[in-house]
Design an enzyme around this catalytic site. Structure first.
Site, PDB file in Angstrom:
ATOM      1  N   HIS A  19       9.126  16.097  37.653  1.00 15.98           N
ATOM      2  CA  HIS A  19      10.385  15.385  37.431  1.00 15.98           C
ATOM      3  C   HIS A  19      10.167  13.873  37.535  1.00 15.98           C
ATOM      4  O   HIS A  19      10.590  13.104  36.659  1.00 15.98           O
ATOM      5  CB  HIS A  19      11.411  15.853  38.463  1.00 15.98           C
ATOM      6  N   GLU A  20       9.500  13.449  38.591  1.00 14.73           N
ATOM      7  CA  GLU A  20       9.273  12.021  38.795  1.00 14.73           C
ATOM      8  C   GLU A  20       8.327  11.448  37.747  1.00 14.73           C
ATOM      9  O   GLU A  20       8.453  10.297  37.343  1.00 14.73           O
ATOM     10  CB  GLU A  20       8.717  11.769  40.203  1.00 14.73           C
ATOM     11  N   HIS A  23      10.281  10.290  34.799  1.00 15.35           N
ATOM     12  CA  HIS A  23      10.809   8.927  34.981  1.00 15.35           C
ATOM     13  C   HIS A  23       9.703   7.895  34.778  1.00 15.35           C
ATOM     14  O   HIS A  23       9.897   6.882  34.099  1.00 15.35           O
ATOM     15  CB  HIS A  23      11.363   8.783  36.414  1.00 15.35           C
TER      16      HIS A  23
END
Length: 445
Positions: A19-20, A23
């Site tokens: 998920h990170e 980003h």
């Protein structure tokens, strides 16, 4: 316990780090300076700095990770340094960076489902058991041994596939069209199944079973025989597939044991399939005593359950298409369930916390690689969907502020952001409290 904790830590670490990374990847493409990418939290165990000035770190607590960006330029920074700050980027770029995290989780689910398709899975064939009287399946005409071929015009290839296709329509309620092939191999017939909208709860009844749709019982196959026992003397052999006993056709393992136990000293007709031949033999269970001293029958054989299995293995393109379709379907199902919980049509017991997730991680890991990969895909979708909710403090909350900014033509005031964050913290605290409460109820009940 150790396997459960390890499987949970790996799952959470992988899914949150992915998920990170979403980003991070989009932030770099938009020219945002990333100060740190950490796998894990807490004390840094290892770190290195790349040529762009990003510090890559491995931290002590392996339960996820985080990305730290340059939000605002430092005092006195030149134009090039100011241009690297996140808050100086355009609305479209900021939105893309925020949206990338949840989309990365959905992409990971696609990749995991694709991998399962390429690897191939061995799954039970979609052979149905006799439905209970009065259930929608019984009213529709489902019979014992029917093979499910299609659900609403979509072919099903296994029982796992059938459950996937049936769960959503059954929970929503309405008419479901089925195509089944009878146990005697006759031509397929169409059925119409009518169900009422129902609830799905982790500790509640199975919606498919409540509708009368269940996998047929495993058929008994004989294993090791006791030397000199009744089974051996009757001519039975290890590997024989039992098709009938004492007049009961296609018995389950439990039914076969019950019939034998109920007839000590009485001859029983036993029809078995051995290789490609069908044989009828006679076996007389020998009297024995159970734990209460009652007489029961024993024939001296280990009985094993066996179900017809099918192997599902797809090519790379078909696997990718299945991965995308399954991720889209599960995302839609998750959103519908959240909506039903909000309006009170679904139980809040569906909200699960870390204890339940850890338990499922351990259970699937013990079952094997395939179930664990499927678990990872489901949790990845859940993380992606949860982060898209329009709650301040989540990615969806930031996107909500950006949507307001796009409509108004100017950014939301700092005061409004702070108020929104306080509301978001309260909502998340309430959600976490509910999840922990549900976990404790399941743990002690």
């Amino acid at each position: 316990m150790a396997l459960t904790l390890l499987a949970f830590a790996f799952a959470l670490g992988l899914l949150v780090t992915f998920h990170e990374f979403g980003h991070y990847w989009v932030a770099r493409r938009c020219g945002v300076k990333v100060l740190r990418f950490s796998v894990g939290f807490g004390r840094i165990l290892w770190q290195r700095t790349d040529r762009r000035g990003t510090q890559w770190a491995l931290s002590a607590i392996p339960l996820g990770g985080y990305v730290k960006m340059l939000d605002d330029p430092p005092p006195g920074a030149d134009e090039s340094a100011s241009h690297e700050a996140f808050n100086r980027k355009s609305l479209a770029q900021r939105s893309a960076v925020v949206l990338a995290g949840p989309l990365a989780n959905l992409l990971l689910a696609v990749l995991l489902y694709t991998g399962l398709g390429v690897m191939g899975t061995l799954e039970p064939a979609a052979i149905l058991s006799a439905p209970a009287a009065g259930t929608p399946a019984a009213q529709a005409g489902v019979a014992d041994g029917d093979e499910l071929l299609e659900v609403d015009g979509t072919p099903v290839h296994s029982w796992n596939d059938a459950r996937w296709r049936l769960l959503g329509p059954i929970v929503r309620g309405g008419e479901i069209t089925l195509s089944v092939r009878p146990a005697d191999g006759g031509p397929p017939r169409g059925l119409r199944l009518h169900t009422q909208a129902g609830d799905v709860a982790p500790d509640g009844p199975d919606p498919l079973a409540a509708a009368g749709l269940a996998l047929a019982d495993a058929r008994p196959r004989l294993g090791e025989l006791t030397p000199g026992g009744a089974a051996e003397q009757a001519g039975l052999r290890a590997g024989d597939l039992v098709e009938a006993i004492g007049g009961v056709e296609h018995p389950s393992v439990a039914t076969m044991i019950e019939v034998i136990s109920a007839h000590p000293g009485e001859a029983l007709s036993l029809r078995v399939r051995r290789d490609d031949a069908e044989l009828t033999l006679e076996v007389t269970p020998r009297p024995a005593q159970d734990g209460q001293g009652a007489a029961i029958g024993r024939i001296g054989v280990l009985v094993q359950g066996e179900r017809p299995m099918v192997e599902r293995r797809l090519g790379p393109v078909d696997s990718l298409w299945q991965g995308v379709a399954r991720t889209v379907e599960m995302t839609g199902f998750s959103l519908r369930m959240m909506g039903r919980m909000l309006i009170g049509e679904a139980s809040l017991r569906n909200v699960s916390g870390p204890v339940t997730i850890a338990d499922y991680a351990g259970q699937t890991a013990r079952l094997g690689l395939e179930p664990y990969i499927g678990f990872l895909a489901l949790i990845s979708i859940s993380i992606g969907v949860l982060n898209l909710l329009p709650i301040p403090m989540l990615d969806g909350g930031h996107l909500l502020f950006y949507l307001i900014e796009a409509i108004r033509g100017r950014a939301v005031s700092e005061r409004a952001r702070e108020a929104g964050q306080r509301i978001g913290i309260a909502l998340l605290f309430g959600l976490m409290s509910l999840a922990f409460f549900n976990d404790l109820v399941r743990l002690f009940s």
